[in-house]
Design an enzyme around this catalytic site. Structure first.
Site, short mmCIF file in Angstrom:
data_model
loop_
_atom_site.label_atom_id
_atom_site.label_comp_id
_atom_site.label_asym_id
_atom_site.label_seq_id
_atom_site.Cartn_x
_atom_site.Cartn_y
_atom_site.Cartn_z
N PHE A 44 -4.19 0.86 -2.82
CA PHE A 44 -5.75 0.52 -3.18
C PHE A 44 -6.37 1.88 -3.65
O PHE A 44 -7.24 1.85 -4.45
CB PHE A 44 -6.53 0.02 -1.82
CG PHE A 44 -6.91 1.13 -0.83
CD1 PHE A 44 -7.88 2.00 -1.26
CD2 PHE A 44 -5.87 1.18 0.09
CE1 PHE A 44 -8.24 3.15 -0.40
CE2 PHE A 44 -6.39 2.36 1.21
CZ PHE A 44 -7.52 3.16 0.91
N GLU A 78 -4.16 -6.00 -2.82
CA GLU A 78 -5.46 -7.09 -2.90
C GLU A 78 -6.72 -6.41 -2.70
O GLU A 78 -7.53 -7.29 -2.88
CB GLU A 78 -4.94 -7.88 -2.08
CG GLU A 78 -4.68 -7.45 -0.39
CD GLU A 78 -3.43 -6.80 -0.22
OE1 GLU A 78 -2.82 -6.13 -1.00
OE2 GLU A 78 -2.74 -7.13 0.93
N CYS A 137 -3.22 10.46 -1.87
CA CYS A 137 -2.43 10.81 -1.10
C CYS A 137 -2.20 12.48 -1.00
O CYS A 137 -1.09 12.93 -0.41
CB CYS A 137 -1.11 10.37 -1.57
SG CYS A 137 -0.69 10.53 -3.51
N GLU A 139 -1.49 10.63 9.43
CA GLU A 139 -2.51 10.60 8.12
C GLU A 139 -3.57 9.87 8.45
O GLU A 139 -3.53 8.75 9.20
CB GLU A 139 -1.56 9.89 7.10
CG GLU A 139 -2.43 9.93 5.74
CD GLU A 139 -1.59 8.97 4.82
OE1 GLU A 139 -1.03 7.82 5.02
OE2 GLU A 139 -1.66 9.47 3.50
P1 NAD Z 1 -0.42 -0.15 2.06
O1 NAD Z 1 0.92 0.35 2.30
O2 NAD Z 1 -0.99 -0.70 3.07
O3 NAD Z 1 -0.32 -1.18 0.71
C1 NAD Z 1 0.46 -0.72 -0.42
C2 NAD Z 1 1.07 -1.95 -1.07
O4 NAD Z 1 1.89 -2.50 -0.20
C3 NAD Z 1 -0.20 -3.07 -1.28
O5 NAD Z 1 0.39 -3.72 -2.54
C4 NAD Z 1 -0.01 -4.04 -0.24
O6 NAD Z 1 -0.34 -5.57 -0.62
C5 NAD Z 1 1.58 -3.86 0.06
N1 NAD Z 1 1.86 -3.99 1.49
C6 NAD Z 1 1.09 -4.05 2.65
N2 NAD Z 1 1.64 -4.14 3.65
C7 NAD Z 1 2.75 -4.69 3.34
C8 NAD Z 1 4.03 -5.16 4.14
N3 NAD Z 1 3.97 -5.14 5.67
N4 NAD Z 1 4.98 -5.76 3.70
C9 NAD Z 1 5.14 -5.60 2.29
N5 NAD Z 1 4.24 -5.25 1.44
C10 NAD Z 1 3.01 -4.76 2.12
O7 NAD Z 1 -1.15 1.17 1.56
P2 NAD Z 1 -2.68 1.26 1.01
O8 NAD Z 1 -3.36 1.09 2.45
O9 NAD Z 1 -2.97 0.24 -0.15
O10 NAD Z 1 -2.65 2.79 0.50
C11 NAD Z 1 -2.72 4.06 1.34
C12 NAD Z 1 -1.48 4.53 1.39
O11 NAD Z 1 -0.74 4.84 0.24
C13 NAD Z 1 -1.68 6.01 2.16
O12 NAD Z 1 -0.66 6.03 3.16
C14 NAD Z 1 -1.37 7.01 0.97
O13 NAD Z 1 -1.01 8.17 1.59
C15 NAD Z 1 -0.33 6.09 0.19
N6 NAD Z 1 -0.37 6.45 -0.95
C16 NAD Z 1 0.64 7.38 -1.53
C17 NAD Z 1 0.82 8.26 -2.90
C18 NAD Z 1 2.16 8.86 -3.06
O14 NAD Z 1 2.15 9.20 -4.37
N7 NAD Z 1 2.99 9.36 -2.16
C19 NAD Z 1 0.00 7.81 -3.71
C20 NAD Z 1 -1.21 7.08 -3.31
C21 NAD Z 1 -1.25 6.36 -2.10
#
Ligand code: NAD
Length: 496
Positions: free
Chosen positions: A149, A176, A281, A382
């Site tokens: 997101f 989403e 991130c 985190e």
């Molecule tokens: P998230 O892991 O909850 O969701 C990411 C994606 O995965 C979304 O599209 C979501 O629909 C999907 N998803 C969520 N749960 C799932 C599951 N159980 N099974 C399959 N798909 C699933 O992450 P978020 O809350 O949207 O974003 C924040 C996180 O992203 C933080 O931990 C941040 O550090 C990380 N992030 C990392 C980077 C990087 O480059 N390392 C960059 C941006 C964000």
């Protein structure tokens, strides 16, 4: 109610699943739209169009592909205000920050438009007598991207411009929580002349992710999100024999040495710790104060953090917006409560902030803890919110040890005026992206973005040459001409 559907085969459509999730305006806490939760039939439909278009797209010359990307870059620039508005209205970050993130995405389009050069391979004449050898990089097929997101434009743009430039088709499953901008990005690509089906966007939750992971027609999965999900994606992707790059969470340290320019360091800490409400991130979350500078450093950070202007994205003076959701706000507040319980010294408390007219928004104010140690939950995990922890250490070696022992390895930075220390740090720190007197060392599009340890699963980061290699496979050809030369069968391995 505004309904956000999919963008498949060049058209906007709604899923027949009849399932939706709410999309909020995080500043007001009100429901702004509903997003489609697509089902397997939608994915099948999407894959049908991706498959057909991929063959045709890969036959188009790289130069012609590049020209469509160049046009797309111009269209994106013309639409940057609208794109930023879509990001801010669903994510909550300030409009200038959103514009910066879209610009970083556009730079990947710019990089990818160099594809005729990037993909041209290598050639060796006479690897054996009358034998030449060359390599080409060819597309891998249908690539999928699953994104978080916090950067609804930039993170997808780390992926699809390069995948598409390489001759693949791409299916994006955005978060989403803020799905409008990705749909707009796809519409604009169509406007630039991208054939229908080369870039499809399918909205949904983890169900659609699981379908993508197990679908035979998907060649690769690019994931960015939290570490637990990244690990799961990496394991499942491996099980179904896909190429996987899965970027996870982070805990980024910023070290301040006694010889640092403190004001410069404090400016860096404030922007990197509280910008985008800490939902980056590469946000700085742990400040490591070395030696006897701690008291002065903390005073300077507190003075500046207290003055940060918090507000909705619609207020041009706002420097920090809300968190993404009520649930996330609860989680961040819970971390602050835990920090207090575990004995950290709370200097600034952002839990009770209330903005007039935005009382139901998901705001948490800048929060600062002193005397945090390595065993505390707020240090180990985190937080992804505007919560900074100060760790006091006696020496540079202690700072390096802390960082290298942490499970995450995304970004880090050191403020110092010593070239020796800077060089030692860049050489010995076990982190993927390192800054010297730079608070958020995010690599440009022509370098590769990626962390180490539990911040990246798989061997490839995003964009740069690693991204291009990920989205293409190498073929090496060995050929002998003229064909009239006959040598007879050879039973030993040929050598020169
Ligand atoms: P998230 O892991 O909850 O969701 C990411 C994606 O995965 C979304 O599209 C979501 O629909 C999907 N998803 C969520 N749960 C799932 C599951 N159980 N099974 C399959 N798909 C699933 O992450 P978020 O809350 O949207 O974003 C924040 C996180 O992203 C933080 O931990 C941040 O550090 C990380 N992030 C990392 C980077 C990087 O480059 N390392 C960059 C941006 C964000």
């Amino acid at each position: 109610m505004n309904r956000i559907g999919n963008f498949i085969n060049g058209k906007n459509s709604l899923s027949k699943s009849n399932k939706f999730d709410n999309v909020f305006d995080p500043s007001t806490g009100e429901i702004k739209s509903e997003v489609n939760l697509s089902n397997y039939d939608d994915l099948e439909n999407c894959i049908k169009s991706s498959k057909k278009s991929q063959k045709e797209w890969s036959d188009i010359t790289p130069l012609k592909r590049s020209r469509i990307l160049q046009k797309y870059k111009l269209i994106l620039e013309e639409n940057i205000d609208e794109l930023a508005k879509l990001v801010s209205s669903e994510h909550g970050k300030t409009i200038e920050d959103a514009k910066g993130s879209v610009t970083r995405g556009i730079e990947v389009v710019e990089f990818a438009s160099g594809i005729p050069h990037l993909i041209k391979g290598e050639f060796s004449q006479n690897v054996g007598t009358d034998i030449d050898s060359w390599s080409v990089r060819q597309p891998i097929g249908i690539c999928a991207g699953i994104t978080p997101f916090n950067f609804p434009a930039m993170v997808p743009m780390w992926m699809y411009p390069i995948a598409i430039a390489c001759g693949n088709s791409f299916i994006l499953k955005p978060s989403e929580k803020d799905p409008s901008c990705p749909i707009k990005l796809a519409e604009l690509f169509s406007e630039a002349g991208l054939p229908d089906g080369v870039f499809n966007v399918i909205n949904g939750n983890k169900d659609i992710v699981n379908h993508l992971l197990s679908h035979d027609d998907i060649s690769s999965i690019s994931f960015v999100g939290s570490t637990n999900v990244a690990k799961y994606i990496y394991e499942q992707g491996g099980k179904y024999h896909k190429r996987v790059q899965a970027l996870g969470g982070a805990k980024n340290h910023l070290v301040v040495m006694p010889d640092a320019d403190l004001d410069q360091a404090v400016d860096g800490i404030i922007g990197a710790g509280y910008g985008s409400a800490g939902e980056r991130c590469m946000a700085v979350s742990a400040v490591v104060a070395v030696g006897d500078i701690s008291n002065e450093l903390i005073k300077k950070i507190t003075d500046k953090a207290e003055k940060i202007k918090i507000g909705p994205w619609t207020d041009n003076n706002s420097e920090m917006g809300p968190l993404i959701s009520a649930d996330h706000k609860k989680k961040v507040i819970n971390y602050i409560d835990t920090g207090i319980k575990e004995g950290a010294n709370l200097i600034l408390d952002g839990r009770d902030i209330k903005l007039q007219g935005y009382e139901s928004g998901f705001f948490v104010g800048p929060t600062l803890f002193d005397n945090v140690n390595k065993d505390m939950t707020i240090y180990k995990e985190e937080i992804f919110g505007p919560v900074l922890s100060i760790l006091r250490v006696p020496s540079y070696d202690n700072a390096v040890e802390l960082i290298n022992d942490h499970e995450y390895g995304n970004g880090t930075s050191i403020y110092t005026s010593s070239g020796d220390i800077a060089r030692h740090f860049t050489t010995n720190i076990k982190i993927g992206m390192v800054g010297i007197n730079v608070p958020i060392p995010v690599p440009m599009a022509f370098h590769t973005f990626g962390g180490w340890k539990n911040s990246l699963f798989g061997s490839s980061g995003m964009h740069g040459i690693e991204g291009m290699n990920f989205y293409s496979k190498q073929k090496t050809v060995t050929s002998r001409w003229p064909s009239t030369i006959k040598r007879g069968s050879e039973f030993k391995i040929p050598t020169n």
